[in-house]
Design an enzyme around this catalytic site. Sequence first.
Site, PDB file in Angstrom:
ATOM      1  N   PRO A 118      46.117 -43.297  62.065  1.00  0.00           N
ATOM      2  CG  PRO A 118      45.833 -44.170  64.177  1.00  0.00           C
ATOM      3  CD  PRO A 118      45.212 -43.349  63.066  1.00  0.00           C
ATOM      4  CE1 TYR A 139      38.526 -49.604  59.571  1.00  0.00           C
ATOM      5  CE2 TYR A 139      40.237 -49.395  57.947  1.00  0.00           C
ATOM      6  CZ  TYR A 139      39.618 -49.395  59.224  1.00  0.00           C
ATOM      7  OH  TYR A 139      40.507 -48.729  60.153  1.00  0.00           O
ATOM      8  CB  VAL A 160      47.414 -50.326  65.869  1.00  0.00           C
ATOM      9  CG1 VAL A 160      47.783 -49.855  67.426  1.00  0.00           C
ATOM     10  CG2 VAL A 160      47.020 -48.809  65.327  1.00  0.00           C
ATOM     11  CE  LYS A 200      38.305 -46.239  60.793  1.00  0.00           C
ATOM     12  NZ  LYS A 200      37.893 -45.787  62.127  1.00  0.00           N
ATOM     13  CB  SER A 229      45.707 -54.122  64.254  1.00  0.00           C
ATOM     14  OG  SER A 229      45.311 -52.992  63.266  1.00  0.00           O
TER      15      SER A 229
END
Length: 227
Positions: A94, A67, A97, A71, A109
């Site tokens: 971010p 992951y 979240v 990103k 999240s």
Amino acid sequence: MQVDLIEPSVVGTRNVLNACLKAKAKRVVVVSSIGAVMVNPNWPKDQAMDEECWSDRDSCKTTKNYYCLGKTIAESEAFEYAKRGELDIVTVCPSIVIGTMLQPTINASSLLLLTMLKDEHESMEDKTRHLVDVRDVAEAILLVYEKPEAKGRYICTSYTMKMQALANKLKDVYPNYNYPKSFTEVDDSGKLSSEKLQDLGWKYRPLEESIVDSVMNYEERGLLLKK
């Protein structure tokens, strides 16, 4: 698993940027993640990670953190468009979240709070978590889009706390859920700085507001039994 996590992030970002290029968009805000920031074993341990810190690709591969690798690659590629002068790109990274859910399904999240409230763990690792409200993320995206002086990357995080401290916050408002009975110590004291975003004018709401709104939303959706 590697392809499932990397390809949507990298190819998806590339496709959207190509579409923006064709549409002659004046500015593009790419929403990345602190996953593209925090996997960096060479960053000084006593220094808060800021926008200069990038996740190390080899470390991501070694730990099979695909992951974060996806990103990192996707955000790096976005800035390649900017370097070529093809698009004016700003990125927002971010942290975890929380807040009211917009999507119909539970995401990773949302599971942070849900797992603590309902999964009846006897014990949980007392990991450090970086939190931000979804509404504050939306305001950050709008801010960097509208401010001409916004440049480069922006870490978007509000609170850093251990899981036990977060559980205690939840207990203060919702004492009757099945919280973990103990927490085991973990040495993962990574620090993040959103100073650059705050200097641009970004503000965030109190953590208690985010927690209450999150749990109320989970209850309304039937994700928690009301206590």
